[in-house]
Motif scaffolding. Structure first.
Motif, short mmCIF file in Angstrom:
data_model
loop_
_atom_site.label_atom_id
_atom_site.label_comp_id
_atom_site.label_asym_id
_atom_site.label_seq_id
_atom_site.Cartn_x
_atom_site.Cartn_y
_atom_site.Cartn_z
N GLY A 101 37.25 31.52 46.10
CA GLY A 101 35.98 30.98 46.57
C GLY A 101 35.35 30.01 45.59
O GLY A 101 34.46 29.24 45.96
N ASP A 102 35.81 30.02 44.32
CA ASP A 102 35.27 29.09 43.32
C ASP A 102 35.63 27.65 43.67
O ASP A 102 36.65 27.39 44.30
N THR A 103 34.78 26.73 43.23
CA THR A 103 35.10 25.31 43.30
C THR A 103 35.77 24.94 41.98
O THR A 103 35.25 25.29 40.91
N VAL A 104 36.92 24.28 42.07
CA VAL A 104 37.65 23.88 40.88
C VAL A 104 37.85 22.36 40.88
O VAL A 104 37.81 21.73 41.93
N THR A 105 38.05 21.82 39.69
CA THR A 105 38.34 20.40 39.58
C THR A 105 39.80 20.23 39.15
O THR A 105 40.34 21.10 38.46
N ALA A 106 40.40 19.14 39.58
CA ALA A 106 41.80 18.87 39.22
C ALA A 106 41.94 18.94 37.70
O ALA A 106 41.13 18.36 36.97
N GLY A 107 42.94 19.68 37.23
CA GLY A 107 43.17 19.84 35.80
C GLY A 107 42.56 21.09 35.21
O GLY A 107 42.86 21.45 34.07
N GLN A 108 41.71 21.78 35.98
CA GLN A 108 41.09 23.02 35.49
C GLN A 108 42.11 24.16 35.51
O GLN A 108 42.86 24.32 36.47
N THR A 109 42.12 24.98 34.45
CA THR A 109 43.04 26.11 34.38
C THR A 109 42.69 27.13 35.46
O THR A 109 41.53 27.54 35.58
N VAL A 110 43.70 27.52 36.24
CA VAL A 110 43.52 28.53 37.28
C VAL A 110 44.17 29.85 36.84
O VAL A 110 43.54 30.90 36.89
N ILE A 111 45.43 29.78 36.39
CA ILE A 111 46.17 30.98 36.00
C ILE A 111 46.99 30.68 34.74
O ILE A 111 47.60 29.62 34.64
N THR A 112 46.99 31.62 33.79
CA THR A 112 47.93 31.54 32.68
C THR A 112 49.21 32.21 33.16
O THR A 112 49.18 33.32 33.70
N TYR A 113 50.33 31.49 32.98
CA TYR A 113 51.62 31.86 33.56
C TYR A 113 52.60 32.18 32.43
O TYR A 113 52.96 31.31 31.65
N ASP A 114 53.03 33.45 32.36
CA ASP A 114 53.98 33.90 31.35
C ASP A 114 55.40 33.66 31.88
O ASP A 114 56.02 34.55 32.46
N VAL A 115 55.89 32.44 31.69
CA VAL A 115 57.21 32.06 32.20
C VAL A 115 58.32 32.96 31.64
O VAL A 115 59.17 33.43 32.40
N PRO A 116 58.33 33.26 30.31
CA PRO A 116 59.39 34.14 29.80
C PRO A 116 59.42 35.51 30.48
O PRO A 116 60.50 36.08 30.67
N ALA A 117 58.27 36.06 30.86
CA ALA A 117 58.24 37.37 31.52
C ALA A 117 58.90 37.27 32.90
O ALA A 117 59.60 38.21 33.32
N VAL A 118 58.68 36.16 33.60
CA VAL A 118 59.29 35.97 34.92
C VAL A 118 60.80 35.82 34.79
O VAL A 118 61.56 36.44 35.54
N VAL A 119 61.24 35.05 33.80
CA VAL A 119 62.66 34.87 33.55
C VAL A 119 63.31 36.21 33.16
O VAL A 119 64.39 36.56 33.65
N ALA A 120 62.62 36.98 32.31
CA ALA A 120 63.14 38.28 31.88
C ALA A 120 63.29 39.25 33.05
O ALA A 120 64.16 40.12 33.04
N ALA A 121 62.46 39.06 34.09
CA ALA A 121 62.55 39.91 35.28
C ALA A 121 63.66 39.43 36.22
O ALA A 121 63.84 39.99 37.31
N GLY A 122 64.38 38.38 35.81
CA GLY A 122 65.49 37.88 36.62
C GLY A 122 65.08 36.96 37.75
O GLY A 122 65.85 36.72 38.67
N LEU A 123 63.85 36.42 37.67
CA LEU A 123 63.35 35.55 38.73
C LEU A 123 63.34 34.09 38.29
O LEU A 123 63.27 33.79 37.11
#
Length: 156
Positions: A94-116
């Motif tokens: 429901g928040d209003t966001v502007t282009a370039g604003q951080t939405v989610i911090t994404y732990d890429v190594p954790a996703v890779v470690a889960a085999g995804l």
């Protein structure tokens, strides 16, 4: 006709949507757009457009622009199975966001470690005409792209 520039929500290698290893995205079932294969590190996923955060899940979000263009950012493939592990939201639905604003911090190594696969599809929701999405040069050439750089343009 409205023209909406859509920016890369994460850095990495720009990828044509047809090359995403998931038929839901590669065949345009959700809509058309492009994807980014992110670096294998913890990164911030930002808003690719300005607008209202229509839907916020740990692994995905949809932003609706003032021109009623809905843009989906999906962090990784099958990441719903992680039940939020590896993702930290910085905004609320429901928040209003502007282009370039951080939405989610994404732990890429954790996703890779889960085999995804950590690839990040970015699509215009319910877009049925692939010609209405014009990819940028980085997508056409499979080049590296910076977060916030032009990924594609959506024409409605």
């Amino acid at each position: 006709m409205s023209t909406t520039p859509v920016h890369a929500p994460v850095p990495g290698r720009a990828v044509a949507l047809r090359d995403v290893p998931d038929p839901v995205f590669s065949q345009g079932m959700v809509g058309y757009g492009a994807a980014v294969d992110p670096p294998r590190e913890v990164i911030d996923a930002v808003a690719p457009v300005s607008g209202r955060l229509l839907k916020l899940m740990p692994h995905a979000y949809i932003i609706m622009t003032s021109e009623n263009v809905g843009v989906l950012v999906h962090l990784g493939l099958d990441t719903v199975t992680l039940k939020g592990a590896g993702f930290s939201a910085h905004v609320a639905e429901g928040d209003t966001v502007t282009a370039g604003q951080t939405v989610i911090t994404y732990d890429v190594p954790a996703v890779v470690a889960a085999g995804l696969d950590p690839i990040v599809p970015v699509v215009v929701m319910d877009e049925r005409e692939p010609g209405n999405v014009v990819v940028g040069d980085a997508v056409a050439t499979g080049a590296e792209i910076a977060s916030g750089s032009a990924l594609f343009t959506a024409n409605k």
